[in-house]
Design a protein around this motif. Structure first.
Motif, PDB file in Angstrom:
ATOM      1  N   PRO A 189     -31.346   1.995 -16.823  1.00 36.93           N
ATOM      2  CA  PRO A 189     -31.511   3.041 -17.721  1.00 36.93           C
ATOM      3  C   PRO A 189     -30.908   2.892 -19.220  1.00 36.93           C
ATOM      4  CG  PRO A 189     -30.519   3.692 -15.531  1.00 36.93           C
ATOM      5  CD  PRO A 189     -30.420   2.239 -15.637  1.00 36.93           C
ATOM      6  N   SER A 190     -30.096   1.910 -19.512  1.00 34.10           N
ATOM      7  CA  SER A 190     -29.528   1.747 -20.931  1.00 34.10           C
ATOM      8  C   SER A 190     -30.452   1.098 -21.627  1.00 34.10           C
ATOM      9  CB  SER A 190     -28.219   1.180 -20.986  1.00 34.10           C
ATOM     10  OG  SER A 190     -28.467  -0.253 -20.040  1.00 34.10           O
ATOM     11  N   ASP A 191     -31.381   0.239 -20.816  1.00 39.05           N
ATOM     12  CA  ASP A 191     -32.253  -0.790 -21.638  1.00 39.05           C
ATOM     13  C   ASP A 191     -33.561   0.176 -21.832  1.00 39.05           C
ATOM     14  OD1 ASP A 191     -31.090  -3.302 -21.700  1.00 39.05           O
ATOM     15  OD2 ASP A 191     -31.563  -3.648 -19.497  1.00 39.05           O
ATOM     16  N   CYS A 192     -33.854   1.207 -20.993  1.00 35.58           N
ATOM     17  CA  CYS A 192     -35.052   1.781 -21.255  1.00 35.58           C
ATOM     18  C   CYS A 192     -34.710   2.959 -22.392  1.00 35.58           C
ATOM     19  CB  CYS A 192     -35.228   2.606 -19.979  1.00 35.58           C
ATOM     20  SG  CYS A 192     -36.001   1.901 -18.484  1.00 35.58           S
ATOM     21  N   TYR A 193     -33.388   3.285 -22.594  1.00 31.12           N
ATOM     22  CA  TYR A 193     -33.017   4.147 -23.512  1.00 31.12           C
ATOM     23  C   TYR A 193     -33.087   3.451 -25.029  1.00 31.12           C
ATOM     24  CZ  TYR A 193     -30.980   6.955 -19.852  1.00 31.12           C
ATOM     25  OH  TYR A 193     -30.634   7.568 -18.741  1.00 31.12           O
ATOM     26  N   ARG A 194     -32.922   2.151 -24.668  1.00 31.08           N
ATOM     27  CA  ARG A 194     -32.634   1.308 -26.062  1.00 31.08           C
ATOM     28  C   ARG A 194     -34.126   1.153 -26.588  1.00 31.08           C
ATOM     29  NH1 ARG A 194     -33.491  -3.834 -26.653  1.00 31.08           N
ATOM     30  NH2 ARG A 194     -33.227  -4.303 -24.174  1.00 31.08           N
ATOM     31  N   ILE A 195     -34.984   0.848 -25.710  1.00 32.65           N
ATOM     32  CA  ILE A 195     -36.216   0.493 -26.280  1.00 32.65           C
ATOM     33  C   ILE A 195     -37.464   1.639 -26.529  1.00 32.65           C
ATOM     34  CG2 ILE A 195     -36.261  -1.792 -25.426  1.00 32.65           C
ATOM     35  CD1 ILE A 195     -38.697   0.514 -23.621  1.00 32.65           C
ATOM     36  N   MET A 196     -36.983   2.745 -26.199  1.00 30.30           N
ATOM     37  CA  MET A 196     -37.865   3.807 -26.400  1.00 30.30           C
ATOM     38  C   MET A 196     -37.959   4.421 -27.858  1.00 30.30           C
ATOM     39  SD  MET A 196     -36.554   6.636 -23.333  1.00 30.30           S
ATOM     40  CE  MET A 196     -37.529   7.903 -23.769  1.00 30.30           C
ATOM     41  N   GLN A 197     -39.270   4.528 -28.384  1.00 32.57           N
ATOM     42  CA  GLN A 197     -39.197   5.040 -29.616  1.00 32.57           C
ATOM     43  C   GLN A 197     -38.683   6.512 -29.907  1.00 32.57           C
ATOM     44  OE1 GLN A 197     -43.532   4.278 -29.425  1.00 32.57           O
ATOM     45  NE2 GLN A 197     -43.215   2.938 -30.906  1.00 32.57           N
ATOM     46  N   ALA A 198     -38.334   6.678 -31.255  1.00 29.87           N
ATOM     47  CA  ALA A 198     -37.663   7.882 -31.404  1.00 29.87           C
ATOM     48  C   ALA A 198     -38.646   8.957 -31.876  1.00 29.87           C
ATOM     49  CB  ALA A 198     -36.757   7.809 -32.420  1.00 29.87           C
ATOM     50  N   LEU A 199     -38.246  10.381 -31.358  1.00 31.28           N
ATOM     51  CA  LEU A 199     -39.283  11.372 -31.883  1.00 31.28           C
ATOM     52  C   LEU A 199     -39.159  11.661 -33.463  1.00 31.28           C
ATOM     53  CD1 LEU A 199     -38.634  13.448 -28.772  1.00 31.28           C
ATOM     54  CD2 LEU A 199     -40.771  12.640 -29.115  1.00 31.28           C
ATOM     55  N   PRO A 200     -40.361  12.039 -33.927  1.00 29.29           N
ATOM     56  CA  PRO A 200     -40.149  12.392 -35.227  1.00 29.29           C
ATOM     57  C   PRO A 200     -39.383  13.762 -35.358  1.00 29.29           C
ATOM     58  CG  PRO A 200     -42.365  13.081 -34.333  1.00 29.29           C
ATOM     59  CD  PRO A 200     -41.608  12.251 -33.299  1.00 29.29           C
TER      60      PRO A 200
END
Length: 485
Positions: free
Chosen positions: A41-52
């Motif tokens: 999960p930590s890898d998934c959180y890291r690569i997710m794009q931030a919301l505007p």
């Protein structure tokens, strides 16, 4: 006659299964510290794009889902734009597209996504139309073709990405693959041709375990009988066998045979449910009621999701609309993890359920008074050897036919549920197989001593059994060769 039957069963079946027992125990040592690689999960959180910083808010979504029974609502960035995922009882919608995301993703988009997982360059890409060793699960066939990305770094990272969902399915490096070959793959018999058929894989292991239990029972009977016979005739409690391997297989089997039996039995119970004739489950729908949070009702949210994007101190990657009973929640994914916010007041605040909140929800579910207490230490059912389970939690006990007990995390609203059947399952699997018992888990040094001692004993029983089995086969081969000549 009985002795001869037991001896024949133990020798014949033991000769066949001794190598499997040895493999289970040796791989079990590795399993204490390494498991099958998974996407973290930590890898998934890291690569997710931030919301505007600003998006269409709750009012816009409320107009869209009006008349729909929305079970889940999620906001995240897909293809460089914020998209709402709306899951109803029978369909999935996406907004602004508001269409099912069923088409295959473009290769360029997937390559760009894969590049976020590792700093090194992509060395090559394979297009998989069949499952392989690191994605052996049959349910992944729906994601075909799957792209396998190889990275040119010293750790030899490999990433599997679905062409349908565009999400990562597996992420490994050379170390995780090495330990998997020594641990979980042989221990769980995770071979692709077998594991992709879940029923066949499960039934194969159960059958092997049943045969193993027969070997253990016959060996325990013979071992005890040999000591009794020796004591009656010589008045000495010692092994009657003179040859080294026979003697040590008897002695080790006498002391550790019960642990070989319990490891085999509990391994089988990890795949076998507790039957009703053993422990009856009176309300089979109760677990679903306890674990489910029901449909999403946006009119209960006191502040808009835009407030989170504007005021939250960390970069927000996704937002889920959820609830705990009648309390609306936002589950917010950031760079560091998931935090749950209480949306029942106008101020943004971390969820912190009270005893009354928990009592109100569970009395509504069970239709009767419940006992709620704050658990500040682990018990035999809410337990974690690596201390990963959070404390404190609320323990909810119900005086019903199933002996229902739930554990509620006040910071997340997550629930663990046990009834009489799942408690028996816990003792017949985790307690026997991983010594998940409070008295041992609370004492890591003692846990390691007990685990390593019993595992070493089981390994030696299996090794001496394998040696004797090989000797038996050689004798049979020589005898048949002489008869043929």
């Amino acid at each position: 006659m009985f002795k001869r039957i037991c001896y024949t069963i133990h020798r014949m079946l033991g000769t066949i299964l001794s190598i499997l027992f040895l493999m289970w125990f040796l791989s079990g040592f590795v399993m204490i510290y390494h498991t099958f690689p998974r996407v973290k999960p930590s890898d998934c959180y890291r690569i997710m794009q931030a919301l505007p910083d600003s998006i269409s808010g709750n009012d816009s979504i409320l107009n869209v889902i009006s008349g729909l029974k929305t079970m889940k609502l999620n906001l995240k960035v897909i293809d460089m734009q914020p998209v709402y995922q709306i899951i109803t009882e029978d369909s999935t919608y996406y907004m602004p597209e508001f269409t099912s995301e069923s088409g295959a993703k473009s290769f360029d988009r997937l390559t760009e996504y894969a590049g976020l997982w590792c700093d090194a360059s992509i060395e090559k890409v394979d297009t998989l139309t069949q499952l392989d060793q690191w994605i052996p699960f049959g349910q992944l066939k729906k994601d075909m073709p799957i792209y396998k990305f190889y990275f040119a770094d010293k750790d030899k990272h490999e990433l599997y990405v679905s062409s349908k969902s565009g999400e990562a399915l597996q992420f490994t490096d050379k170390d995780s693959r090495f330990w998997a070959w020594l641990g979980p793959i042989p221990h769980w018999i995770y071979f692709t041709s077998l594991r992709q058929n879940t029923d066949l894989w499960s039934n194969t292991i159960v059958v092997l375990c049943v045969i193993g239990l027969i070997v253990c029972i016959s060996g325990i009977i013979l071992g005890i009988r040999a000591y009794i016979t020796q004591y009656k005739s010589k008045k000495k409690l010692r092994s009657p066998y003179k040859k080294t391997f026979y003697k040590w297989h008897h002695i080790l089997g006498f002391f550790f045979g019960i642990f070989v039996f319990t490891f085999t039995f509990s391994g089988m119970m990890s795949l076998v449910g507790i039957p009703d004739w053993m422990v009856k489950t009176h309300d089979r729908g109760l677990m679903r009621k306890v674990m489910s949070n029901g449909s999403v009702s946006l009119d209960r949210y006191k502040y808009d999701c835009n407030e989170i994007l504007k005021n939250y101190r960390e970069s927000v990657k996704s937002i889920d609309w959820d609830s705990f009973g009648d309390i609306p929640l936002y589950k917010v994914t950031t760079d560091t993890g998931v935090v749950v916010l209480n949306a029942s007041s106008e101020n943004i605040s971390i969820l912190n359920l009270t005893e009354q909140d928990v009592r109100r929800r569970f009395e509504k579910i069970h239709g009767q008074e419940v006992k709620v207490s704050l658990l500040t230490d682990f018990d035999n059912y809410y337990l974690s050897r690596k201390m990963e389970s959070p404390l404190p939690v609320y323990k909810v006990e119900v005086n019903d036919a199933d002996g229902s007990v739930s554990y509620v995390n006040p910071q997340t609203g997550s629930v663990r549920y046990y009834n009489n059947s799942s408690r028996v399952s816990k003792w017949t699997y985790r307690a026997l197989h991983a010594y998940s018992i409070k008295g041992l888990v609370d004492r890591p040094v003692l846990w390691n001593i007990v685990m390593w001692t019993t595992m070493i004993g089981g390994t030696l029983v299996s090794f001496t059994g394998l040696y004797l089995g090989v000797r038996y086969i050689k004798r049979k081969f020589r005898k048949n060769k002489k008869v043929t000549l």
